[in-house]
Design a protein around this motif. Sequence first.
Motif, short mmCIF file in Angstrom:
data_model
loop_
_atom_site.label_atom_id
_atom_site.label_comp_id
_atom_site.label_asym_id
_atom_site.label_seq_id
_atom_site.Cartn_x
_atom_site.Cartn_y
_atom_site.Cartn_z
N SER A 29 -5.44 8.32 -8.04
CA SER A 29 -6.73 7.77 -8.47
C SER A 29 -7.18 8.42 -9.79
O SER A 29 -7.83 7.76 -10.61
CB SER A 29 -7.79 7.93 -7.39
N THR B 213 -6.42 6.95 -0.81
CA THR B 213 -5.80 7.13 -2.13
C THR B 213 -5.41 5.81 -2.77
O THR B 213 -5.80 5.54 -3.91
CB THR B 213 -4.57 8.04 -2.01
N GLN B 214 -4.65 4.98 -2.08
CA GLN B 214 -4.21 3.71 -2.68
C GLN B 214 -5.39 2.77 -2.88
O GLN B 214 -5.51 2.11 -3.91
CB GLN B 214 -3.15 3.04 -1.81
N THR C 283 -7.29 3.90 -5.85
CA THR C 283 -6.55 3.60 -7.08
C THR C 283 -6.73 2.14 -7.47
O THR C 283 -7.01 1.82 -8.63
CB THR C 283 -5.06 3.93 -6.88
N ASP C 284 -6.60 1.25 -6.52
CA ASP C 284 -6.78 -0.18 -6.79
C ASP C 284 -8.20 -0.46 -7.25
O ASP C 284 -8.43 -1.25 -8.19
CB ASP C 284 -6.46 -1.00 -5.54
#
Length: 273
Positions: free
Chosen positions: A265, A223-224, A227-228
Amino acid sequence: MVSFTKLITAGLLASTAVAAPHAHKHSHVHVTKRSSSKRGAAYNEASAVETLGSNGAISWAYDWNMIAMGTLPSGVEFVPMLWGRKMFGDWFTTIQTVLGSGCNYIMGFNEPDASSQAAMTPSEAAESYSTYITPYSGKAKLVTPAVTNGGGDNMGLGWMRQFLDACNDCGMSVLAVHWYGASADEFKTFVQEAQELASQYNLEETWVTEFALNSAMTAGSGTQESTDFLNEVVPWLDSQSGIGRYAYYMCADGFLLEGSDLSASGKAYTYQS
């Protein structure tokens, strides 16, 4: 190495396991959003597109199929795909109806360079494309088959070059690619190479109709990191004059959605916070 054993085999799943639309209830959140005529949704359930498509965040959608299998939000254009041989039988009847509903593009075969997907040689794909899709040149803009980012002469852009040489009078306007890999830099390099190939063959634009990090291929993973990744590559895609459209993998719970809301995201994909 690209993972072609997508744990959700998108193309195959789309035509066999698409759910009927159902009502979504999602919380109203005040957000900052930038709409994009390029941004789209790759989906299996048409109802899922409602969350992603609210307030003009996307302009188009596709489901690896020739029909929408449900109702898309107002203002979201459906783009039909001729996935491969398994759809040839119903194609001519169905596409006439879809074109009559106002679609502007037809997408070619899904990953014909991958044995787990449409699985065609460039010459086989060229012959089938000219038979089934080229007749609609002038009625819609035609998109090439969507290839993987695999390396070598018979995968990815190597396969595409052979196909374009064999299908040089097929009436295509758009080059389509998929990408799965490890970093934003790898993604940008591949997409730039695809744009250069499109330019060499006088195609108007390039579409990236599937893309994600390998680490985000299963629901709820990465997830992170995703997103990045999206925070970096989506503004870049929007800035590329040669990129006509793009669709992240995918508009579904555990990916761009979390239940009936946007995931982290999903917010990054649509510039929301």
